[in-house]
Write an enzyme that holds these catalytic residues in place. Sequence first.
Site, PDB file in Angstrom:
ATOM      1  N   ASP A 253      -7.162   1.579   3.367  1.00  0.00           N
ATOM      2  CA  ASP A 253      -6.671   2.531   4.372  1.00  0.00           C
ATOM      3  C   ASP A 253      -7.430   3.842   4.430  1.00  0.00           C
ATOM      4  O   ASP A 253      -6.982   4.759   5.084  1.00  0.00           O
ATOM      5  CB  ASP A 253      -5.186   2.805   4.108  1.00  0.00           C
ATOM      6  CG  ASP A 253      -4.519   3.584   5.235  1.00  0.00           C
ATOM      7  OD1 ASP A 253      -4.896   3.383   6.405  1.00  0.00           O
ATOM      8  OD2 ASP A 253      -3.630   4.398   4.957  1.00  0.00           O
TER       9      ASP A 253
ATOM     10  N   HIS B  24       0.864  -1.184   0.000  1.00  0.00           N
ATOM     11  CA  HIS B  24       0.000   0.000   0.000  1.00  0.00           C
ATOM     12  C   HIS B  24       0.901   1.235   0.000  1.00  0.00           C
ATOM     13  O   HIS B  24       1.463   1.610   1.019  1.00  0.00           O
ATOM     14  CB  HIS B  24      -0.888  -0.025   1.240  1.00  0.00           C
ATOM     15  CG  HIS B  24      -1.577   1.279   1.506  1.00  0.00           C
ATOM     16  ND1 HIS B  24      -2.584   1.756   0.705  1.00  0.00           N
ATOM     17  CD2 HIS B  24      -1.395   2.208   2.462  1.00  0.00           C
ATOM     18  CE1 HIS B  24      -2.984   2.915   1.169  1.00  0.00           C
ATOM     19  NE2 HIS B  24      -2.275   3.221   2.241  1.00  0.00           N
TER      20      HIS B  24
ATOM     21  N   ASP C  22       1.222   5.008  -0.179  1.00  0.00           N
ATOM     22  CA  ASP C  22       0.477   6.260  -0.075  1.00  0.00           C
ATOM     23  C   ASP C  22       0.934   7.215  -1.173  1.00  0.00           C
ATOM     24  O   ASP C  22       2.124   7.526  -1.273  1.00  0.00           O
ATOM     25  CB  ASP C  22       0.694   6.890   1.294  1.00  0.00           C
ATOM     26  CG  ASP C  22      -0.054   6.155   2.390  1.00  0.00           C
ATOM     27  OD1 ASP C  22      -1.245   5.847   2.186  1.00  0.00           O
ATOM     28  OD2 ASP C  22       0.546   5.876   3.444  1.00  0.00           O
TER      29      ASP C  22
ATOM     30  N   HIS D 214      -6.275   9.622   0.136  1.00  0.00           N
ATOM     31  CA  HIS D 214      -6.725   9.634   1.530  1.00  0.00           C
ATOM     32  C   HIS D 214      -5.703  10.164   2.536  1.00  0.00           C
ATOM     33  O   HIS D 214      -5.998  10.148   3.748  1.00  0.00           O
ATOM     34  CB  HIS D 214      -7.203   8.236   1.950  1.00  0.00           C
ATOM     35  CG  HIS D 214      -6.135   7.197   1.962  1.00  0.00           C
ATOM     36  ND1 HIS D 214      -6.050   6.219   1.011  1.00  0.00           N
ATOM     37  CD2 HIS D 214      -5.114   6.976   2.808  1.00  0.00           C
ATOM     38  CE1 HIS D 214      -5.020   5.442   1.277  1.00  0.00           C
ATOM     39  NE2 HIS D 214      -4.428   5.884   2.376  1.00  0.00           N
TER      40      HIS D 214
END
Length: 1002
Positions: free
Chosen positions: A373, A261, A263, A577
């Site tokens: 997330d 994941h 970001d 996010h």
Amino acid sequence: MHDDTSLTIGRVKRVLDERIRPAIYSESVPLQVSWHELPGEPVAPAEGLALDYTPVAVGTPWGAAWGTTWFHLQGEVPAAWAGRRVEAVIDLGFDINMTGFQCEGLIYRPDGITVKALNPRNQWVPVAESAAGGEVVDLYMEAASNPVLLDYHPFLPTEQGDILTSSSRRLYTLRRLELAVFEPVVHDLALDLEVLFDLQEQLADGPRRFQILQAMDNALDVLDLQRITETAQDARDQLAAVLAAPAEHSAHKISAIGHSHIDSAWLWPLRETIRKVSRTCSSMVELLETEEEFLYGMSSAQQYKWLKTHRPEVWDRVKRQVAEGRFLPLGGMWVESDTVMPSGESLVRQFLYGQNFFRKEFGITSKGVWLPDSFGYSPALPQLMRRAGFEWFFTQKISWNQQNKFPHHTFDWEGIDGSRMFSHFPSMDTYNSQLSGEEVAKAARQFREARVTNNSIAPVGWGDGGGGTTREMTGKAKRLANLEGSATVAWEHPNDFFDRAKAELPNPPVWVGELYLELHRATLTSQHQTKQGNRRTEQLLVEAELWASTAAVYAGEPYPYEQLDELWETVLLHQFHDILPGTSIAWVHREVVARYAEVITQAQALIARAQQVLSGTGGLQLEFNAAAYTRHGVAFGAARELEPATAQLVRAEALDGGYVLGNELVRVVINSDGLITSAVDLATGRETIAEGKEANLLQLHQDFPNMWDAWDVDKYYRNQVTDLRAADSIQLSESGGTATVTVTRSFSNSTLVQELSLAPGERTVQISQSTDWHEAEKFLKVAFPLDIRAEQTIAETQFGYHQRVTHVNTSWEAAKFETSMHRFVLAQEPGFGAALVNDSIYGFDVTRDAEDARVTTTVRLSLLRAPRFPDPQTDQGLQTHRYGLVIGADIASATEAGALLNSAQTVRSGAREVEPLAAISGEGLVVSSVKLAADRSGDLVVRVYESLGRRASGTLGINRPVASAATASLLEDPLEPVEVNKNSVQLKLGAFEVRTLRFTLR
């Protein structure tokens, strides 16, 4: 027998750490190293390879914050190593606990082909599987010296989060740069012991645990600690039997998928994410080429596009693995966006642009939405996922709840319209699994649906800052494939997991409404300018599409596909996010605000061009209306000659140092401190403000959460509050029949100016606020105590609204002390209500108070915060808000007022009026967007929704001859033909239903 468990555990831990793992590399020779420190931003790989290099030694400090250093690594494999596996081992000064959050490297061959990445948990580079001896090693390394911002003492304010303020001090020290002999048997022994050691820790005392302990003792008895390499296989032989014992028939099944994941921005800027993606993908491709069963999944079309644009060589390697079904594009979205704050149209475009990219580049349409997330999930999302063609939804974040444990892991999620989406949360509570014994045992132990199904997903790999899956993790997966006492692990495409889970769970439990995260509530407020830019740009792009489509159909004006696509992709990226929620470093938000300004300028230029084409050149003053409701007699999508206002002008009179404002609809009293003490609906005589209370009351709170400063607001913040009642000055002005009271306040280190306006014919008191904000660890709210007994609040969400009770009977309601809205929140009782509308606010709270059996409802809008991590300057400086109190509101009028507030009135000189291209009739039906189809066919796409939460019927007319019409998915794929009668179609929509229609014009 005596219990020697503790002796065995201590023995295994020490031998593993001090003897076996260091012996994975048995021999080594130093590499010759030279370097070139770049003075500024990174350069393209071809330029980096061509730099001038000077010698450097191990032990040398390197890398200022956000710097890039290129290293040239040269050496020769000793002849004595012939036939053995040789690797380069590189330690840039790593801390193994900071994977993804500190320095990283990417290895290149001299021809520019990437090999793999380096990070704290992945410090090796393949050189030769079976060395011939004498091979020349010639490698280049692009090393990024990213500073550690989330350190062992996290959340400390730091200026390292922006290249403009970061230190020039070198942060890291070269520790090891060598060629070394890799000993695969020793490596396997280390994994054998680690898996068994982790497993026995999770087992209760009994035969299986004791047999494992004895096997480990036996293994270490035959391992010569001075001859690890020579005796490692003997030790492995002692472990073979316990490793071969098969899992129980009822063992929990874990579907593993390689994962990182990444970001898209967080504690690093966007430009560094581009390199993180290329580094991680290089390592994952290398691992896919050597591990036959391994599968790797990555979401976010934006990250794939970055590869294609900035790292074409990595892109080519990834694309080959996608074609082989090993590298799996997941999620079907442009980025892993926030889903609470983006508008409905923005979420549609997340799906449209994401899926279109995957279709065009890979011939793949994602079956599921992959959002591990994000900070809570909108109740509008199930319908949007279904109407975009998705079949499943995956997340993990709700396991972070502070107060209440979510009751399901595999379930149907029901949204505001009744749509249900099959959903799964991994029961090991992580999206960065290492396949540790604790994680694997937790997955089995916690799984909530075990009575009827027994499967969960494990995203495996280092994430957040990237890194991905390691060979140690794939090694663990092999050992856990079928191991007694453990859940089983197999690499599997999430599609296959969800297909099996659906078959095993034909009647899943149902969760209705929002997936509220009981944490990170302050993300609705932090970094106000970022949120303001999002609201403004997503509205302007919809307006640009409307006018560009109208100009294309009416006048043959070329539709600006490329420019609109580019602008949408920019807005969608910034809905990631950790960007839109305001939780990234200062560098990110500084750039975001600048990019929003560019989008606004370009969108306004597109609008102006289209409107000029439509209206021509002349002296008429024309009002254009892009709001979904009629304004000043101008319909949606139309332009009419500006006419003088005919409504009764606002009456203004002085009262006790304050003012009374009134028109034919409402009467508002503003006291000498600029606070609203009365707001009466003249038709009913109802008072809106609670007796003895003051509305528009600014309140300042101490705001220092236990952790996660920019993310969190903890409930105890309410215990300290300062009411900002006193005004420095108050004065009245009038213009165009509108009365405005201007109030100036100063408090602490800040100043604030409000303009409270009432216009003719309006029931909204509009407040324009400008705040010069210079606070630290404070939370600014504005309170409206309402004389309304509201059982629920009604807050706008995408394509509808969401109701929340105002009481706190249970822990679930008590946890929702800060909640979300879009353009309005409404409090009402039978027969009367009031709404607060806004142009850039997403957070609010509600309290229910009673005095002498008289219940009142206080609604407070969340305006500004001042957390100091990760950006110590969050929200500092000039901030602007517009919000308003709608007196005597219901859902329909609140929806309308919110839409009008968010769409700016436009007046332009022209020669002719403009008729609407699309017009809708039917109570509660709203046009959300008008655009030309993304496939560039010239078809017209119109999206409508039902806004009042009940069934509705009506007519959608097109002001041009229609050849055919069809309903369409949110991806604009035609679904079913629709009958056309006189260029109109009849509509029947359910509550909150979103309907997309596609028209082929003659």
